[in-house]
Write a protein that holds these residues in place. Sequence first.
Motif, PDB file in Angstrom:
ATOM      1  N   VAL A 213      40.930  29.551  54.891  1.00 41.54           N
ATOM      2  CA  VAL A 213      41.272  29.880  56.277  1.00 41.54           C
ATOM      3  C   VAL A 213      40.265  29.249  57.225  1.00 41.54           C
ATOM      4  N   ALA A 214      38.986  29.256  56.801  1.00 40.85           N
ATOM      5  CA  ALA A 214      37.944  28.642  57.625  1.00 40.85           C
ATOM      6  C   ALA A 214      38.152  27.134  57.761  1.00 40.85           C
ATOM      7  N   GLN A 215      38.907  26.552  56.858  1.00 41.91           N
ATOM      8  CA  GLN A 215      39.193  25.114  56.907  1.00 41.91           C
ATOM      9  C   GLN A 215      40.516  24.807  57.628  1.00 41.91           C
ATOM     10  N   GLY A 216      41.150  25.816  58.255  1.00 42.00           N
ATOM     11  CA  GLY A 216      42.363  25.595  59.032  1.00 42.00           C
ATOM     12  C   GLY A 216      43.651  25.979  58.341  1.00 42.00           C
ATOM     13  N   TRP A 217      43.546  26.624  57.189  1.00 41.74           N
ATOM     14  CA  TRP A 217      44.748  27.065  56.498  1.00 41.74           C
ATOM     15  C   TRP A 217      45.156  28.457  56.988  1.00 41.74           C
ATOM     16  N   THR A 218      46.420  28.784  56.785  1.00 39.30           N
ATOM     17  CA  THR A 218      46.932  30.117  57.087  1.00 39.30           C
ATOM     18  C   THR A 218      47.438  30.725  55.793  1.00 39.30           C
ATOM     19  N   ALA A 219      47.024  31.958  55.514  1.00 42.70           N
ATOM     20  CA  ALA A 219      47.417  32.634  54.274  1.00 42.70           C
ATOM     21  C   ALA A 219      48.570  33.588  54.534  1.00 42.70           C
ATOM     22  N   ILE A 220      49.540  33.598  53.632  1.00 41.69           N
ATOM     23  CA  ILE A 220      50.617  34.586  53.677  1.00 41.69           C
ATOM     24  C   ILE A 220      50.157  35.785  52.858  1.00 41.69           C
ATOM     25  N   GLU A 221      50.010  36.912  53.539  1.00 42.37           N
ATOM     26  CA  GLU A 221      49.413  38.088  52.906  1.00 42.37           C
ATOM     27  C   GLU A 221      50.422  38.819  52.008  1.00 42.37           C
ATOM     28  N   LYS A 222      50.823  38.151  50.940  1.00 45.03           N
ATOM     29  CA  LYS A 222      51.723  38.748  49.959  1.00 45.03           C
ATOM     30  C   LYS A 222      51.339  38.235  48.577  1.00 45.03           C
ATOM     31  N   ASP A 223      50.896  39.168  47.680  1.00 44.42           N
ATOM     32  CA  ASP A 223      50.550  38.807  46.306  1.00 44.42           C
ATOM     33  C   ASP A 223      51.835  38.470  45.557  1.00 44.42           C
ATOM     34  N   LEU A 224      51.922  37.231  45.100  1.00 44.37           N
ATOM     35  CA  LEU A 224      53.150  36.777  44.463  1.00 44.37           C
ATOM     36  C   LEU A 224      53.300  37.305  43.030  1.00 44.37           C
ATOM     37  N   ASN A 225      52.322  38.105  42.532  1.00 43.52           N
ATOM     38  CA  ASN A 225      52.449  38.812  41.249  1.00 43.52           C
ATOM     39  C   ASN A 225      52.471  40.316  41.461  1.00 43.52           C
ATOM     40  N   ASP A 226      52.768  40.730  42.696  1.00 44.31           N
ATOM     41  CA  ASP A 226      52.703  42.147  43.030  1.00 44.31           C
ATOM     42  C   ASP A 226      53.598  42.960  42.095  1.00 44.31           C
ATOM     43  N   GLY A 227      52.990  44.003  41.474  1.00 42.00           N
ATOM     44  CA  GLY A 227      53.734  44.899  40.591  1.00 42.00           C
ATOM     45  C   GLY A 227      53.806  44.447  39.154  1.00 42.00           C
ATOM     46  N   CYS A 228      53.111  43.339  38.828  1.00 41.45           N
ATOM     47  CA  CYS A 228      53.201  42.811  37.465  1.00 41.45           C
ATOM     48  C   CYS A 228      52.090  43.344  36.532  1.00 41.45           C
ATOM     49  N   GLY A 229      51.311  44.302  36.975  1.00 34.58           N
ATOM     50  CA  GLY A 229      50.290  44.889  36.121  1.00 34.58           C
ATOM     51  C   GLY A 229      48.898  44.403  36.485  1.00 34.58           C
ATOM     52  N   SER A 230      47.886  45.154  36.001  1.00 34.71           N
ATOM     53  CA  SER A 230      46.497  44.891  36.373  1.00 34.71           C
ATOM     54  C   SER A 230      45.949  43.604  35.775  1.00 34.71           C
ATOM     55  N   LYS A 231      46.583  43.097  34.704  1.00 35.57           N
ATOM     56  CA  LYS A 231      46.065  41.891  34.068  1.00 35.57           C
ATOM     57  C   LYS A 231      46.543  40.606  34.765  1.00 35.57           C
ATOM     58  N   SER A 232      47.561  40.737  35.580  1.00 33.75           N
ATOM     59  CA  SER A 232      48.125  39.533  36.197  1.00 33.75           C
ATOM     60  C   SER A 232      47.195  38.997  37.291  1.00 33.75           C
ATOM     61  N   ASP A 233      47.278  37.707  37.522  1.00 34.46           N
ATOM     62  CA  ASP A 233      46.476  37.089  38.578  1.00 34.46           C
ATOM     63  C   ASP A 233      46.997  37.509  39.952  1.00 34.46           C
ATOM     64  N   TYR A 234      46.054  37.483  40.952  1.00 32.70           N
ATOM     65  CA  TYR A 234      46.432  37.662  42.354  1.00 32.70           C
ATOM     66  C   TYR A 234      46.700  36.260  42.922  1.00 32.70           C
ATOM     67  N   ILE A 235      47.950  36.074  43.320  1.00 29.83           N
ATOM     68  CA  ILE A 235      48.369  34.716  43.740  1.00 29.83           C
ATOM     69  C   ILE A 235      48.842  34.757  45.201  1.00 29.83           C
ATOM     70  N   TYR A 236      48.320  33.791  46.010  1.00 28.51           N
ATOM     71  CA  TYR A 236      48.693  33.713  47.428  1.00 28.51           C
ATOM     72  C   TYR A 236      49.053  32.274  47.792  1.00 28.51           C
ATOM     73  N   LEU A 237      50.017  32.166  48.721  1.00 32.47           N
ATOM     74  CA  LEU A 237      50.394  30.851  49.241  1.00 32.47           C
ATOM     75  C   LEU A 237      49.741  30.653  50.615  1.00 32.47           C
ATOM     76  N   LEU A 238      49.146  29.498  50.823  1.00 31.28           N
ATOM     77  CA  LEU A 238      48.551  29.130  52.106  1.00 31.28           C
ATOM     78  C   LEU A 238      49.242  27.868  52.636  1.00 31.28           C
ATOM     79  N   TYR A 239      49.205  27.676  53.973  1.00 34.62           N
ATOM     80  CA  TYR A 239      49.867  26.498  54.557  1.00 34.62           C
ATOM     81  C   TYR A 239      49.112  26.035  55.799  1.00 34.62           C
ATOM     82  N   LYS A 240      49.379  24.798  56.173  1.00 32.91           N
ATOM     83  CA  LYS A 240      48.914  24.238  57.441  1.00 32.91           C
ATOM     84  C   LYS A 240      50.119  23.848  58.290  1.00 32.91           C
ATOM     85  N   GLN A 241      49.918  23.857  59.630  1.00 33.31           N
ATOM     86  CA  GLN A 241      50.981  23.507  60.565  1.00 33.31           C
ATOM     87  C   GLN A 241      50.514  22.404  61.519  1.00 33.31           C
TER      88      GLN A 241
END
Length: 710
Positions: A51-79
């Motif tokens: 974010v400090a480099q100009g990216w915007t993060a979508i605040e949604k874990d794309l593994n949400d609900g898949c259990g404690s062992k799953s990775d926390y995954i986020y998509l970021l974008y630039k405009q």
Amino acid sequence: MRTKMLRAAMTLAVMLMATVSAWAETMFITDVMLIGKNNNTEANALKEQYVAQGWTAIEKDLNDGCGSKSDYIYLLYKQASNINEKATFITDFYISDASGTAPDSRTIDGRTYQLVPYDGDSHFKSKKGDLNSNAGGDDIHLYYTKASFGDHNGVKSITFNSTKNGALGKNGDTETGYDLNSGCGSSSDDIYMHVNKSKGWIIDMGAGKCIITGYEGLTLEYTSIEIPTKIDGATVLNFSSDFSFSEFKNLEEMTFPEESVIDYMPSVQGLTKFKKVVGYVNRFGGGMSDNALPTTITNVPAYTFVGTAIEDLSMLGVSYIGTGAFEGCNRINDIFIGNSAEIKSRAFANSSSSGTVNYDGPLSNLTPDIYQYSPNLTFKISYKRQYLGWCGGNGSNTDNLSWLCWTLEETESSGRHIYMHLTISSANNKWQTNPKEQVIKTSTWKKQVSQYNHISSLTTEHVYALGANEFKDYTDLETVELKDGITSIGASAFGGCTALTSATITGNPSIGEDAFPSGTTLTLNLSANDAEGEKWMTFYNDYANFQADASTKVYKATVSGTGLVLTEVEDRIVNAGTAVILRSGSDPVMTRTATASNDTHSNDLVGTMTATVTPANAYTLANGSQGLGFYHFTGSNVAAGKAYLIYSGASAARSYIGFNETTGIVKMDDGRRKKEDVDGAWYDLDGRKLQGEPKDKGLYIKDGNKVVVK
């Protein structure tokens, strides 16, 4: 005019690589990446770095609900804004569920898709950004492309939610949304990816050239559009004939760049806010010009600007303006048509504007009802070689009128089609119409629109000649007024006009056989010379008998020896082919009559209905250095409709024949005599005054009359 630098700064859209689009300023997604960490705190820390480099993060874990062992995954974008000409935008995404190692790129329908970049833990990297990393579900990888599509869309935003409808499908499926937690168990959240695109031009392409056939997308937000010169590297030749900007309800202006080769204006019909076209004009120095179609545009099709708020527009290259092109444009201020454009029916109909349409073309290019229902519009013409009036085949008498302007106004017609009619007004240097007047143009025009014979009245000004049969059988015509300038009226010009009750003519033109029906009241309004508070002129017309108004005296004239005798015609009737002198307190008025004059006095006046070469011993009436009288004529042609005297006596070299204001006789060299020297006096034929009544037999003159003394 605008510089190229300024034009570049105003560019409204660059959507795809080597593609200029037509959007108002909008933010589009240029880059995306995925981050994946097994620890959420570490995932958030990595997000903040990006974010400090100009990216915007979508605040949604794309593994949400898949259990404690799953990775926390986020998509970021630039405009980037579409005004940024160096930006390239993502146009599409592709979700792959293929197992095994994901390739770095894929070719889908001829377009190359790149694997979305990834960062995070070593496991997430080894799985190349698998959206189910450490979740135990299907291998899911996300690809993107910046390649162009037919609709030239661009991705404006990305959303992840539990709504399946409208979400991206897997492996190119456009019908069924795909759960990004597929295979992770029933307790996992349903996560679908939604992409919001702003769609653009739809084209037909071939051989490096294309035609714009449509437009898709959220168009209501656009207030201005720049027309592209190229799409996908292909030169934009034109719009398809059925293309319309009708969905651009807020559109106010359109810009054609200098490089545009488009040759006809696309339709903006019904866009009530549209008021401005900016185009490159390659005349008068060249450059971008506000309120101007580019000079490449030659065609403004039918109904193009209907109902718009267009105010000012120059059309220097246009050669065709279609039916109703500006119909209902009620804010017209100044339209300039700088070419000999063909302008079709109703082009400016139903306009309540009081603006001006300037036209640099011949009247023959206009249809008679171009100005119909536009009573307040002023049409001005500046065509240098315009034939004005009914001038026969060559228009030889029209050059001195070549820069006159014209105004067209609405006329009336009870229960019939409405016709517009045209005259020229010398008072305001415009061609100006009045209710129910017939358009006066050329014989060619008349033949083309002979069906326009339902007029009830006709007025002309500065029209030199009406040819034979010009208005023959115009059975609805009731009144005719031919104002100053008319010199000839052809045979049967108004023949068969059975409803014609009156025809008023300013002047004394030559009139052909059967030019007017016998029952028509035909009046000539003449213009005479001023002399000591009265009006004097000679008159001749060989068409019909004319009777002078009650305040006008009519005289015949005879030369006797060295004297001139004027004899009053008591009934004031001038028979056809008879030359006379008219005297009145105001300009004489002559009215056609079927009655012939009873006057049998002799007459030496000679009349002519053409500008006639006269003999050297001719004398014409004038108010010259010695007062009113007949002066030796030194010109080449006596004017048409006038009379002159021929004197061939011993004193033929004299320069002046004078006469008293009353009927009388004077010697040619005596000048004007006082009235008391004439009344009751006797003269011999040499003009010598006698002491009283003569006693010798012979012919004498008394009170201007010849008297025989026996």
